[in-house]
Design a protein around this motif. Structure first.
Motif, PDB file in Angstrom:
ATOM      1  N   GLY A  37       0.774  -1.234   0.000  1.00 28.70           N
ATOM      2  CA  GLY A  37       0.000   0.000   0.000  1.00 28.70           C
ATOM      3  C   GLY A  37       0.804   1.283   0.000  1.00 28.70           C
ATOM      4  N   HIS A  38       2.116   1.175  -0.017  1.00 32.80           N
ATOM      5  CA  HIS A  38       2.951   2.371  -0.075  1.00 32.80           C
ATOM      6  C   HIS A  38       3.022   2.881  -1.515  1.00 32.80           C
ATOM      7  CE1 HIS A  38       4.144   1.660   4.064  1.00 32.80           C
ATOM      8  NE2 HIS A  38       4.518   0.429   3.736  1.00 32.80           N
ATOM      9  N   SER A  39       3.136   4.190  -1.673  1.00 32.01           N
ATOM     10  CA  SER A  39       3.286   4.788  -2.995  1.00 32.01           C
ATOM     11  C   SER A  39       4.759   4.740  -3.390  1.00 32.01           C
ATOM     12  CB  SER A  39       2.794   6.236  -2.975  1.00 32.01           C
ATOM     13  OG  SER A  39       3.128   6.900  -4.170  1.00 32.01           O
ATOM     14  N   VAL A  40       5.068   4.054  -4.499  1.00 32.34           N
ATOM     15  CA  VAL A  40       6.454   3.893  -4.930  1.00 32.34           C
ATOM     16  C   VAL A  40       6.598   4.414  -6.353  1.00 32.34           C
ATOM     17  CG1 VAL A  40       8.352   2.294  -5.328  1.00 32.34           C
ATOM     18  CG2 VAL A  40       6.743   1.863  -3.461  1.00 32.34           C
ATOM     19  N   THR A  41       7.475   5.413  -6.536  1.00 36.27           N
ATOM     20  CA  THR A  41       7.770   5.983  -7.846  1.00 36.27           C
ATOM     21  C   THR A  41       9.249   5.778  -8.136  1.00 36.27           C
ATOM     22  OG1 THR A  41       6.061   7.678  -7.582  1.00 36.27           O
ATOM     23  CG2 THR A  41       7.749   8.071  -9.273  1.00 36.27           C
ATOM     24  N   VAL A  42       9.558   5.277  -9.325  1.00 39.44           N
ATOM     25  CA  VAL A  42      10.944   5.013  -9.711  1.00 39.44           C
ATOM     26  C   VAL A  42      11.344   5.923 -10.866  1.00 39.44           C
ATOM     27  CG1 VAL A  42      12.548   3.325 -10.683  1.00 39.44           C
ATOM     28  CG2 VAL A  42      10.883   2.612  -8.953  1.00 39.44           C
ATOM     29  N   CYS A  43      12.496   6.570 -10.732  1.00 41.16           N
ATOM     30  CA  CYS A  43      13.104   7.333 -11.822  1.00 41.16           C
ATOM     31  C   CYS A  43      14.241   6.498 -12.392  1.00 41.16           C
ATOM     32  CB  CYS A  43      13.657   8.667 -11.313  1.00 41.16           C
ATOM     33  SG  CYS A  43      12.405   9.804 -10.716  1.00 41.16           S
ATOM     34  N   ALA A  44      14.129   6.120 -13.658  1.00 42.10           N
ATOM     35  CA  ALA A  44      15.128   5.265 -14.292  1.00 42.10           C
ATOM     36  C   ALA A  44      15.570   5.872 -15.613  1.00 42.10           C
ATOM     37  CB  ALA A  44      14.566   3.871 -14.524  1.00 42.10           C
ATOM     38  N   ILE A  45      16.745   5.490 -16.070  1.00 39.33           N
ATOM     39  CA  ILE A  45      17.167   5.840 -17.427  1.00 39.33           C
ATOM     40  C   ILE A  45      16.504   4.862 -18.388  1.00 39.33           C
ATOM     41  CG2 ILE A  45      19.106   5.951 -19.039  1.00 39.33           C
ATOM     42  CD1 ILE A  45      20.871   6.667 -16.643  1.00 39.33           C
ATOM     43  N   SER A  46      16.648   3.590 -18.067  1.00 43.41           N
ATOM     44  CA  SER A  46      16.123   2.541 -18.932  1.00 43.41           C
ATOM     45  C   SER A  46      15.097   1.726 -18.173  1.00 43.41           C
ATOM     46  CB  SER A  46      17.265   1.636 -19.408  1.00 43.41           C
ATOM     47  OG  SER A  46      16.780   0.583 -20.205  1.00 43.41           O
ATOM     48  N   SER A  47      13.947   1.523 -18.797  1.00 40.47           N
ATOM     49  CA  SER A  47      12.902   0.712 -18.183  1.00 40.47           C
ATOM     50  C   SER A  47      12.068   0.081 -19.291  1.00 40.47           C
ATOM     51  CB  SER A  47      12.035   1.556 -17.245  1.00 40.47           C
ATOM     52  OG  SER A  47      11.081   0.750 -16.594  1.00 40.47           O
ATOM     53  N   ARG A  48      11.136  -0.737 -18.891  1.00 42.01           N
ATOM     54  CA  ARG A  48      10.179  -1.349 -19.809  1.00 42.01           C
ATOM     55  C   ARG A  48       8.837  -1.388 -19.095  1.00 42.01           C
ATOM     56  NH1 ARG A  48      13.942  -0.454 -22.355  1.00 42.01           N
ATOM     57  NH2 ARG A  48      15.067  -1.721 -23.902  1.00 42.01           N
ATOM     58  N   ASN A  49       7.793  -1.746 -19.799  1.00 44.08           N
ATOM     59  CA  ASN A  49       6.492  -1.846 -19.159  1.00 44.08           C
ATOM     60  C   ASN A  49       6.530  -2.868 -18.036  1.00 44.08           C
ATOM     61  OD1 ASN A  49       5.308   0.022 -20.896  1.00 44.08           O
ATOM     62  ND2 ASN A  49       4.813  -1.561 -22.417  1.00 44.08           N
ATOM     63  N   PRO A  51       4.030  -5.003 -16.286  1.00 44.60           N
ATOM     64  CA  PRO A  51       2.652  -5.477 -16.211  1.00 44.60           C
ATOM     65  C   PRO A  51       2.260  -5.876 -14.791  1.00 44.60           C
ATOM     66  CG  PRO A  51       4.067  -7.128 -17.225  1.00 44.60           C
ATOM     67  CD  PRO A  51       4.887  -5.876 -17.098  1.00 44.60           C
ATOM     68  N   GLN A  52       1.101  -5.451 -14.368  1.00 49.38           N
ATOM     69  CA  GLN A  52       0.517  -5.810 -13.077  1.00 49.38           C
ATOM     70  C   GLN A  52       1.347  -5.314 -11.892  1.00 49.38           C
ATOM     71  OE1 GLN A  52       0.150 -10.081 -13.521  1.00 49.38           O
ATOM     72  NE2 GLN A  52      -1.867  -9.893 -14.466  1.00 49.38           N
ATOM     73  N   SER A  53       2.261  -4.385 -12.115  1.00 47.57           N
ATOM     74  CA  SER A  53       3.056  -3.836 -11.021  1.00 47.57           C
ATOM     75  C   SER A  53       2.401  -2.577 -10.480  1.00 47.57           C
ATOM     76  CB  SER A  53       4.471  -3.511 -11.501  1.00 47.57           C
ATOM     77  OG  SER A  53       5.194  -2.867 -10.470  1.00 47.57           O
ATOM     78  N   LYS A  54       2.479  -2.403  -9.170  1.00 48.20           N
ATOM     79  CA  LYS A  54       1.932  -1.205  -8.536  1.00 48.20           C
ATOM     80  C   LYS A  54       2.976  -0.096  -8.415  1.00 48.20           C
ATOM     81  CE  LYS A  54      -1.575  -3.754  -5.939  1.00 48.20           C
ATOM     82  NZ  LYS A  54      -2.163  -4.042  -4.613  1.00 48.20           N
ATOM     83  N   VAL A  55       4.175  -0.362  -8.904  1.00 51.23           N
ATOM     84  CA  VAL A  55       5.237   0.642  -8.903  1.00 51.23           C
ATOM     85  C   VAL A  55       5.067   1.552 -10.122  1.00 51.23           C
ATOM     86  CG1 VAL A  55       7.722   1.030  -9.008  1.00 51.23           C
ATOM     87  CG2 VAL A  55       6.814  -0.906  -7.705  1.00 51.23           C
ATOM     88  N   VAL A  56       5.129   2.869  -9.911  1.00 52.47           N
ATOM     89  CA  VAL A  56       5.061   3.832 -11.008  1.00 52.47           C
ATOM     90  C   VAL A  56       6.480   4.096 -11.493  1.00 52.47           C
ATOM     91  CG1 VAL A  56       4.403   6.165 -11.693  1.00 52.47           C
ATOM     92  CG2 VAL A  56       2.983   4.890 -10.056  1.00 52.47           C
ATOM     93  N   VAL A  57       6.737   3.857 -12.775  1.00 52.19           N
ATOM     94  CA  VAL A  57       8.094   3.989 -13.313  1.00 52.19           C
ATOM     95  C   VAL A  57       8.135   5.075 -14.379  1.00 52.19           C
ATOM     96  CG1 VAL A  57      10.028   2.797 -14.407  1.00 52.19           C
ATOM     97  CG2 VAL A  57       8.480   1.530 -12.905  1.00 52.19           C
ATOM     98  N   HIS A  58       9.071   6.025 -14.235  1.00 54.34           N
ATOM     99  CA  HIS A  58       9.316   7.059 -15.244  1.00 54.34           C
ATOM    100  C   HIS A  58      10.732   6.860 -15.778  1.00 54.34           C
ATOM    101  CE1 HIS A  58       5.667   9.252 -14.187  1.00 54.34           C
ATOM    102  NE2 HIS A  58       6.001   9.093 -12.915  1.00 54.34           N
ATOM    103  N   ALA A  59      10.878   6.802 -17.097  1.00 57.27           N
ATOM    104  CA  ALA A  59      12.195   6.603 -17.708  1.00 57.27           C
ATOM    105  C   ALA A  59      12.582   7.822 -18.527  1.00 57.27           C
ATOM    106  CB  ALA A  59      12.188   5.358 -18.590  1.00 57.27           C
ATOM    107  N   SER A  60      13.863   8.196 -18.445  1.00 58.01           N
ATOM    108  CA  SER A  60      14.350   9.350 -19.203  1.00 58.01           C
ATOM    109  C   SER A  60      14.756   8.965 -20.621  1.00 58.01           C
ATOM    110  CB  SER A  60      15.543   9.986 -18.480  1.00 58.01           C
ATOM    111  OG  SER A  60      16.607   9.061 -18.333  1.00 58.01           O
ATOM    112  N   GLU A  61      14.937   7.668 -20.860  1.00 53.71           N
ATOM    113  CA  GLU A  61      15.375   7.197 -22.174  1.00 53.71           C
ATOM    114  C   GLU A  61      14.302   7.449 -23.228  1.00 53.71           C
ATOM    115  OE1 GLU A  61      17.846   3.454 -22.616  1.00 53.71           O
ATOM    116  OE2 GLU A  61      15.935   2.775 -23.424  1.00 53.71           O
ATOM    117  N   GLY A  62      14.728   7.882 -24.430  1.00 56.22           N
ATOM    118  CA  GLY A  62      13.785   8.116 -25.511  1.00 56.22           C
ATOM    119  C   GLY A  62      13.238   6.818 -26.079  1.00 56.22           C
ATOM    120  N   ARG A  63      12.304   6.931 -27.012  1.00 58.56           N
ATOM    121  CA  ARG A  63      11.677   5.747 -27.592  1.00 58.56           C
ATOM    122  C   ARG A  63      11.671   5.751 -29.128  1.00 58.56           C
ATOM    123  NH1 ARG A  63      12.293   3.652 -23.506  1.00 58.56           N
ATOM    124  NH2 ARG A  63      10.797   2.793 -22.008  1.00 58.56           N
ATOM    125  N   HIS A  64      11.908   6.898 -29.744  1.00 60.00           N
ATOM    126  CA  HIS A  64      11.652   6.996 -31.189  1.00 60.00           C
ATOM    127  C   HIS A  64      12.850   7.511 -31.994  1.00 60.00           C
ATOM    128  CE1 HIS A  64       7.537   6.314 -29.954  1.00 60.00           C
ATOM    129  NE2 HIS A  64       7.574   7.395 -29.204  1.00 60.00           N
TER     130      HIS A  64
END
Length: 366
Positions: A37-49, A51-64
């Motif tokens: 039940g804790h709010s967890v936010t992750v700042c990453a360079i590289s990440s992927r989706n 699925p079914q995780s309650k962790v919010v992930v933000h990645a700085s790496e581009g996609r296109h």
């Protein structure tokens, strides 16, 4: 509790590429906190989706923009991402991996938020730019330009340190005697601990890893001295995953399910490391597999086998290793009592227990 974590890479459990043990441990711990039940936010360079995780992930790496340019953009944007998310989330506590510490400390101090770091190796205890070869020094200098400093000067500014073993805690306190520390071991997923295998004859001896610092030269010596015994090397990078290569009485395996292979094939499991590894995960896996075990008396390995002196061998001492293997071959039951005692200590490393340890410590700051 609102937690923000600055971790350069944070990939999901179903990611097919190579992922380091530290990254896996961070993911398991943070997912465990989010599931409570804790709010967890992750700042990453590289990440992927995830699925079914309650962790919010933000990645700085581009996609296109192509793989290389995406990576460059991710590195350039990483510190800015940390600054943005700290101000947006307003966390109760900030956690860091090896890199990304400097930006997190700066933002944490501005908002008076406690900042700590997972320490899983020695990178943070050494001067980032003064270790190793010219190539390594250049690489470290570039990393500092990208991530910011992550050496002892920055650790001095942190509110707490999270070593992954009592051995690492001892190393930290020798350098930072006044720092608040909490040991949070790499979590091992709950598993049934197999009964100790009873072998009347030692016909096979296994180890994990094929590098010199894992003790490959000692293992080769043992294979030469005991030609009638099969010696198996698990995780030889030169062998494709799932395949095996036979060289005399040595069988070399690519990466595979370590616990299953040990449980199925090994009469004796050895960990002849010659360097100070922070934590002895493979020793614990051997205990889960029900193996009789011997390990080097170095780094975090004694802790992993519950400091059972009968299971420890002086590191990088080929003569002593030969003698101890000969003793076990002559009398296979000589170590059974010590192994069973070590097995009884394994559950403390299971996921829920380590998440408990981390959660209770972090709540002391809220």
């Amino acid at each position: 509790m609102k937690i923000l974590a600055a971790l350069p890479t944070f990939r999901p459990e179903n990611y097919a590429g190579k992922v380091g043990g530290g990254e896996i441990s961070n993911r398991i711990l943070l997912q465990g906190l989010a599931e409570r039940g804790h709010s967890v936010t992750v700042c990453a360079i590289s990440s992927r989706n995830h699925p079914q995780s309650k962790v919010v992930v933000h990645a700085s790496e581009g996609r296109h923009c192509g793989k290389i340019l995406n990576k460059i953009l991710g590195l350039a944007r990483y510190r800015a991402l940390i600054r943005r998310e700290v101000r947006k989330v307003k966390p109760d506590v900030i956690l860091c991996g090896t890199k990304g510490v400097e930006a997190a400390v700066k933002e944490g101090k501005k908002l008076r938020v406690p900042v700590g770091i997972f320490i899983r190796a020695f990178e943070n205890l050494n001067d980032c730019k003064s270790q190793g070869s010219i190539f390594n020094k250049l690489k470290a200098t570039l990393e500092v330009l990208v991530y910011g400093d992550y050496g002892p000067d920055v650790l001095e500014k942190l509110d707490f340190l999270l070593p992954n073993s009592r051995f690492m805690e001892k190393c930290i306190l020798e350098r930072f005697p006044d720092k608040r520390t909490k040991v949070v071991c790499p979590p091992i997923m709950e598993a049934e601990i197999q009964p100790l295998k009873i072998s009347k004859n030692i016909k096979s001896v296994y180890m994990v890893g094929a590098s010199e610092h894992k003790g490959a030269h000692i293992f080769s010596t043992l294979a030469d001295r005991f030609p009638d015994v099969i010696f198996g090397v698990i995780g030889d990078a030169s062998i494709p995953p799932g395949e095996v290569k036979i060289e005399g009485n040595i069988q070399r395996y690519g990466w595979t399910d370590v616990v299953k292979l040990l449980s199925d094939e090994a009469d004796l499991f050895v960990v002849p490391s010659v360097c100070e590894e922070a934590f002895g995960r493979v020793a614990i896996e051997g205990l889960i597999a029900g193996c009789t075990l011997l390990a080097s008396d170095i780094g975090g390995l004694p802790e992993a086998v519950n400091f059972e002196s009968e299971l420890l061998v002086p590191p990088d001492d080929e003569g002593e290793w030969v003698a101890r293997i000969a003793d076990v071959i002559e009398k296979p039951d000589i170590l059974y009592t010590a192994v069973r005692r070590a097995q009884s200590n394994v559950p403390k490393y299971f996921r829920e227990n380590q998440v408990n340890e981390l959660e209770s410590f972090l709540l002391s700051y809220v």
